[in-house]
Design a protein around this motif. Structure first.
Motif, PDB file in Angstrom:
ATOM      1  N   SER A 187       0.844  -1.188   0.000  1.00 45.23           N
ATOM      2  CA  SER A 187       0.000   0.000   0.000  1.00 45.23           C
ATOM      3  C   SER A 187       0.878   1.237   0.000  1.00 45.23           C
ATOM      4  N   GLU A 233      -1.828   5.957   2.627  1.00 43.69           N
ATOM      5  CA  GLU A 233      -3.168   5.389   2.662  1.00 43.69           C
ATOM      6  C   GLU A 233      -3.576   5.052   4.102  1.00 43.69           C
ATOM      7  N   ASP A 285      -5.916   2.712   6.042  1.00 43.25           N
ATOM      8  CA  ASP A 285      -6.797   1.550   5.901  1.00 43.25           C
ATOM      9  C   ASP A 285      -7.902   1.597   6.954  1.00 43.25           C
ATOM     10  N   GLN A 344      -5.825  11.322   4.381  1.00 43.56           N
ATOM     11  CA  GLN A 344      -4.849  10.777   3.436  1.00 43.56           C
ATOM     12  C   GLN A 344      -4.137  11.912   2.687  1.00 43.56           C
TER      13      GLN A 344
END
Length: 278
Positions: free
Chosen positions: A10, A14, A16, A49
């Motif tokens: 990733s 990012e 999650d 983000q």
């Protein structure tokens, strides 16, 4: 985060769902007005983000492209300022430290302290002319870590401040870390420092906090023997300054730079937690 050849990885900015589940309850709730609601608020998770994207890449806010989906740079900056005023980042750091302690991944048997100089081209509060930066305006990042290099607290001072003056404020900045039954833990047993902290006055002040000072003495021919234990704080500085926004201070407002610094500590702690659980 590097996962190795042949494994999908990733992007480091990012957020999650697992990390978002930790952060979302800490954010202030904003109710939309019933009358004249205006434009719909951009999703908080995407804006976060965007903030992490700026922190990782070091780009200017105005260069953050809307096409990336994070919202405009001004939207991200305003949300960062809003969440900073609500003390979200210290809460995030404290929550993740508690999770680390609950997982037996936090070692309070000793802590290490050090400071790192960064340039501050735009000036602002908590800057000063540094002797190690050719007299240019800069700031310092005093840092304290646990015995394994996990950041317990980081602060911001002027580049002309001696690290030893921040020793007591650093120890006092360690939050009460929960995660186990009984009282929260917020003091290490021992604090390690290089010869820049070699002042008997500060040794006494450290003892007064119930912490044993283990500080290198100046002029010892063969060194203090603490390097093998103190290198972990240097590694943590490398992890912090991997966030390009922390290598150079571009923010005039000290609270915004401190927000990046505390958020960086929280992200490093989160990654250490996920590595421990893997």
């Amino acid at each position: 985060m590097i996962w190795g050849r042949g494994v999908a990885r990733s992007k480091p900015w990012e957020v999650d769902d697992e990390l978002w589940a930790v952060i979302e309850p800490l954010l202030p709730k904003v109710e939309r007005r019933a009358r004249h609601p205006g434009r719909k608020r951009h999703p908080d998770q995407l804006v976060l983000q965007g903030i992490l994207f700026v922190m990782h890449t070091g780009i200017a806010w105005e260069l953050l492209l809307r096409e990336l989906g994070f919202g405009s740079g001004m939207t991200c900056w305003r949300r960062l300022a809003e969440w900073t005023e609500a003390a979200v980042w210290p809460w995030l750091h404290e929550v993740v430290l508690a999770k680390l302690r609950s997982a037996n991944a936090l070692d309070f048997s000793r802590a290490a302290v050090d400071g790192s100089h960064i340039r501050a081209f735009k000036g602002g509060p908590k800057t000063g002319r540094s002797p190690v930066g050719r007299g240019g305006t800069g700031s310092r990042h005093p840092l304290i870590t646990d015995a394994t290099g996990i950041p317990l607290a980081a602060t911001l001072t002027g580049g002309n401040r001696n690290d030893v003056t921040q020793l007591i404020p650093l120890l006092q900045a360690v939050p009460p870390v929960r995660g186990k039954r009984g009282r929260p833990r917020h003091r290490p047993d021992v604090v390690l420092g290089d010869c820049g902290y070699d002042y008997d006055k500060y040794r006494r002040l450290v003892w007064d906090l119930g912490v044993k000072p283990l500080i290198a003495r100046r002029g010892i021919e063969h060194g203090s023997g603490l390097v093998a234990q103190r290198w972990l704080v240097e590694r943590t500085f490398a992890h912090l300054h991997w966030f390009r926004r922390l290598r150079i201070r571009w923010e005039i407002r000290d609270d915004i730079h401190e927000a990046f610094l505390t958020l960086g500590c929280g992200i490093i702690c989160w990654r250490r937690l996920k590595h421990h659980q893997a």
